[in-house]
Each structure stands twice: as structure tokens, then as C-alpha cells.
Design an enzyme around this catalytic site. Structure first.
Site, PDB file in Angstrom:
ATOM      1  CE1 TYR A  43       8.637   3.851   0.009  1.00 22.22           C
ATOM      2  CE2 TYR A  43       7.521   5.325  -1.674  1.00 22.22           C
ATOM      3  CZ  TYR A  43       7.505   4.522  -0.573  1.00 22.22           C
ATOM      4  OH  TYR A  43       6.256   4.561   0.398  1.00 22.22           O
ATOM      5  CB  SER A  88       2.522  -0.892   4.175  1.00 30.57           C
ATOM      6  OG  SER A  88       1.748   0.104   3.758  1.00 30.57           O
ATOM      7  CE  LYS A  89       7.597  -1.514  -1.530  1.00 28.20           C
ATOM      8  NZ  LYS A  89       8.196  -1.948  -2.878  1.00 28.20           N
ATOM      9  NE  ARG A  90      -1.187  -0.394   0.957  1.00 34.36           N
ATOM     10  CZ  ARG A  90      -0.482  -1.447   0.444  1.00 34.36           C
ATOM     11  NH1 ARG A  90      -0.291  -1.598  -0.659  1.00 34.36           N
ATOM     12  NH2 ARG A  90      -0.191  -2.583   1.203  1.00 34.36           N
TER      13      ARG A  90
END
Ligand code: GLU
Length: 472
Positions: free
Chosen positions: A13, A246-248
Site C-alpha cells: 500500500y 514504517s509500513k509495519r
């Protein structure tokens, strides 16, 4: 003419950091009557995620960041998808091998692991000494190879970043990176130069992680006889002082924020401020205003910390600007997620909630009293200002039931008359009535509005329940 680009890799995403890069590149182009280009950097086949390109396109469109050229809209400099440009990179890689700025390398993974295990911090130029004939023979025999950049062993490069000023990097700090991988695909290190040049990009706006490798790219520009673009590197967005967002972090994507009930305009406004500020410290900007106001001088040299509370605050300003019908239309999907709201007059609820929601999903938080009624704290009846308490509540409730039974039409007047009859202040009666039917200290409206929302039947049920509890 200014030409900027957003060059995401379709790996999932669209992260807020990526969207901000896109936004700045877009704003800078538009401010200067230039063009903004979308280029898909999909040469890392292992990291490719199906559907990610659609997410990127959808997000940019939704956020109002329209590109003048790109994979689906076309343009004079296409294709805009790197895997469709494979031959182009091959051609320039050969040219660089011819000029000695790049070379074929046949080192196996095992050899590379060994030199690193033996202490090498970078590739040792082992294959540079192969003659061209020998290399071509091995390629013809089907041996696997990569093409590496031949970085000078001495010297340095100084270039000017428009945010960070002069950046100097010694060549000895740089490695002979792979330009073309064994699968024939270019690496970022190579493709960004080829594409930025061929696509006429003259302002490269990207993350700070590329600041110190830019001299490598400058060597390639020079080797190919091309003009070096202007560079603008951006500091990262942080989750807190020490960690990058972060994406996390789960909810760091545009679509996740939309799902939480943020408006696209507010997200765009907020991320514009994560690394840029206007001269006069204004914080609320429409995209149109940003297009006029955005400038490189306002870009920050230090990282910004993502503050969701601030984004909520900005979002609440945008929500308040909606008229009730628009708010209602946007809130509907959020009402639908809240089971207990089924059967309520949602349009009426929208009138009450419109000025109270910070994000659309607040329609749940602000109406929790509709479910959590049975166990509310009876001490809420105790109110110093109104001098009310549980005893007074118990005394009043039977009469409140009578008032409710008279219907809604003259409810306000009837409540006022009840107060007069009992020698109480109107506020006392309203407090007790509202707590008795909602069980909540703060509600998205006054006593009569809450009575309207609940309807006669529910009001009577609730009054009875409370009466029973007060009588225990
Ligand atoms: N594909 C690179 C990335 O997603 C783009 C970097 C750039 O803007 O040049 O990090």
C-alpha cells in the site's frame, strides 16, 4: 519547464511517507507550471505485490494528486513502467561497458560471501581485470553475469542538494554497485538515472536515503554526457523521536486513514506539514492553496514526527466545513459499521454529530451510550451545579414518564412546567432527564434531542430501568 516525478515501487500500500514525496513533487511542479509524472519502479520482481499499482493510482487520484504523464494516462516519454523499458537499460549499460564506466562481473554468490566474510566491506573489483573478449566469451557460453558500475578509486563528488546544501562524498566510500542484475533487470541505482534523464526530469525529489548515493548517479550522468538534475532530498517522517514511521506501523497508509474516517483533504493537508511549513505558519491549506504556497525554502532539514492528534484536529476543521448532507453521506458507511445504530434516525444523528466528530468513525464513540446504558454509574445524577442527586432523580422519574407519554411535540415546554410544578430549576429537570435516558455525562445533544433520538418507547423503557436501579 519543471518536470518532477513520483517513482514508487509497487510493494504494497502507499505509505504516508511515499504519499508526501508524491505530494511535494506534484506541488513543486504545479507551483512552477510544470509537469508531474508517475513512474512505476517494478524491476525488483521479488518485492512486487499484485494490485499495488492500483493502490498507488487510486490513492493519488483520491488525494487529488493528478499526474500529467504515467502508465495509464500516457505521455511522450513512456513507457512509464520500468519492466517495459528493459531494452533501454540494456542499451545504456552496454554503452557504459564500452566507455569503461561499467563492467561485466561473473562473481558467484559464494565468492561474494567469502570476500565479505574475510573482511571486505565492498566488492573488490575482481572482474574489472577481465578482458572484454574473455567476458564476452563467458557470456556467449551462457555464464550468469551482472553489470557493475566502475567507481573511481580516488576523488570525490560534491553536488548541491536544494535542502541540505553541498554534499561531498569520497568515491572510496562507494561500491561498484550492480547496474544490471543477472535476470537482465536494472537496479534502482541504474534505472533512476536512465529514466530521470530520458523522461526529462529536472527536479528529483525523493527520500534522504538516496542523499549519499547521489554521487554514484552523478558519475553515470557524466559518463553518458547528460545534464545532472537538481536534487531535493526529504527527511523521513518519524513515529517518535527515534523510530521512522514504517509500513509495519499498520495504520501508516492513506487508505487506512480513510478507513478510520479521515477526509482525503485533511490527510493531504496534514502530510504537507510533515516536512514543510509556510512562512507565516498557517497550517490549514487546501490543495489549491498548497499549489500556490509550496516552496523549497519551507522544507525542513530535520525529520518530522507524525502526530495523529494534530491530524485529528485538522480533520475536525474539514468536517465542520461540510454541510450536514455531505457529512451525512460521508458518515453513512461508518454508521453501517455500528450495529446498535440500526433503526435510529441517522440523518438526525448527523445533525447532532456533525460538529462533534473529529473523524467520521467517531459516530461510534459518540453514541456508545446507546449500548452501554444498562450499567451506567448512578452517581452521574449527582451534580453540584444543579444540586441534583439520586434521591431527586428517583422522585422525578415517575413524573418524567408522564411527560414523555404526552408525546414529543411539547416536550420542552412540558419539562419546563414539570420543573415549575416541583419548584425546581429547568436545568435540574433537564439534567436528571438526560442522564436517566442516556446514562452519559456528555451526549451529542441536549435532553430533548436525546429524547427525540431514542423515541418514546425507548425513553420509557430506560426511565423504568433507571427507576428500578434507583429503588434497590
Ligand atoms: N522506487 C524508489 C522508492 O520507492 C523511488 C525513489 C525515488 O524517488 O527515486 O524508494
Amino acid at each position: 519547464m519543471v518536470r518532477t516525478r513520483f517513482a514508487p515501487s509497487p510493494t504494497g500500500y502507499l505509505h504516508i511517507g511515499g504519499l508526501r514525496t508524491a505530494l511535494y513533487a506534484y506541488l513543486y511542479a504545479k507551483k512552477n507550471d510544470g509537469k508531474f509524472i508517475l513512474r512505476i519502479e517494478d524491476t525488483d520482481l521479488e518485492r512486487y505485490v499484485e494490485g499495488a499499482v492500483d493502490i498507488i493510482r487510486r490513492t493519488l487520484k483520491d488525494a487529488g494528486i493528478t499526474y500529467d504523464e504515467g502508465p495509464d494516462v500516457g505521455g511522450d516519454y513512456g513507457p512509464y513502467v520500468q519492466t517495459e523499458r528493459k531494452e533501454i537499460y540494456q542499451k545504456y549499460a552496454k554503452q557504459l561497458v564500452d566507455s569503461g564506466d561499467a563492467y561485466y562481473c561473473f562473481c558467484t554468490k559464494e565468492r561474494l560471501e567469502k570476500i565479505h566474510a574475510d573482511g571486505a566491506v565492498k566488492y573488490d573489483k575482481h572482474c574489472l581485470k577481465l578482458s572484454r573478449e574473455e567476458a564476452e566469451k563467458r557470456i556467449a557460453a551462457g555464464e550468469k553475469y551482472v553489470i557493475r558500475q566502475n567507481i573511481p578509486e580516488t576523488g570525490s563528488d560534491t553536488y548541491t542538494d536544494l535542502v541540505f546544501g553541498d554534499i561531498t562524498v569520497d568515491y572510496k566510500e562507494l561500491e561498484d554497485n550492480v547496474l544490471i542484475k543477472s535476470d537482465g533487470m536494472p537496479t534502482y541505482n541504474f534505472a533512476n538515472v536512465i529514466d530521470d534523464h530520458l523522461m526529462g526530469i529536472n527536479y528529483v525529489i525523493r527520500g534522504i536515503e538516496y542523499l549519499s548515493s547521489t554521487p554514484k548517479y552523478n558519475l553515470l550522468y557524466r559518463a553518458l554526457g547528460w545534464e545532472i538534475p537538481k536534487y531535493i532530498h526529504l527527511q523521513p517522517i518519524m513515529r517518535d523521536e527515534r523510530h521512522k514511521l514504517s509500513k509495519r506501523d499498520g495504520d501508516a497508509s492513506y487508505e487506512d486513514f480513510i478507513k478510520k474516517g479521515y477526509l482525503g483533504e485533511a490527510i493531504v493537508n496534514y502530510i504537507a506539514l510533515l516536512g514543510w511549513s509556510s512562512k507565516d505558519d498557517t497550517e490549514k491549506f487546501t490543495l489549491e492553496q498548497l499549489k500556490e504556497r509550496f516552496d523549497i525554502e519551507g522544507l525542513s532539514k530535520s525529520p518530522s514526527v507524525f502526530d495523529e492528534n494534530k491530524m485529528r484536529w485538522l480533520n475536525s476543521l474539514y468536517i465542520r466545513e461540510l454541510d450536514v448532507d455531505t457529512f451525512h453521506a460521508k458518515a453513512l458507511p461508518f454508521y453501517e459499521k455500528v450495529d446498535y445504530l440500526k433503526g435510529y434516525d441517522l440523518r438526525f444523528l448527523s445533525e447532532l454529530l456533525h460538529s462533534r466528530c473529529e473523524v467520521l468513525a467517531d459516530v461510534g464513540r459518540l453514541t456508545e451510550f446507546l449500548t452501554e446504558f444498562d450499567s451506567f454509574d448512578l452517581e452521574l445524577f449527582v451534580n453540584k451545579k444543579w444540586k441534583t442527586d439520586c434521591a431527586l432523580a428517583r422522585e422525578l422519574i415517575p413524573s418524567l414518564k408522564e411527560v414523555v407519554k404526552k408525546g414529543e411535540e411539547n416536550l420542552a415546554v412540558n419539562l419546563e412546567n414539570l420543573a415549575a410544578d416541583k419548584g425546581l430549576k429547568k436545568g435540574q429537570v433537564l439534567w436528571i432527564f438526560r442522564i436517566a435516558i442516556t446514562g452519559a455525562q456528555s451526549t451529542p445533544g441536549g435532553a430533548t434531542e436525546m429524547a427525540h433520538l431514542l423515541g418514546e418507547k425507548k425513553c420509557l423503557e430506560r426511565l423504568e430501568k433507571v427507576y428500578a436501579r434507583l429503588s434497590k
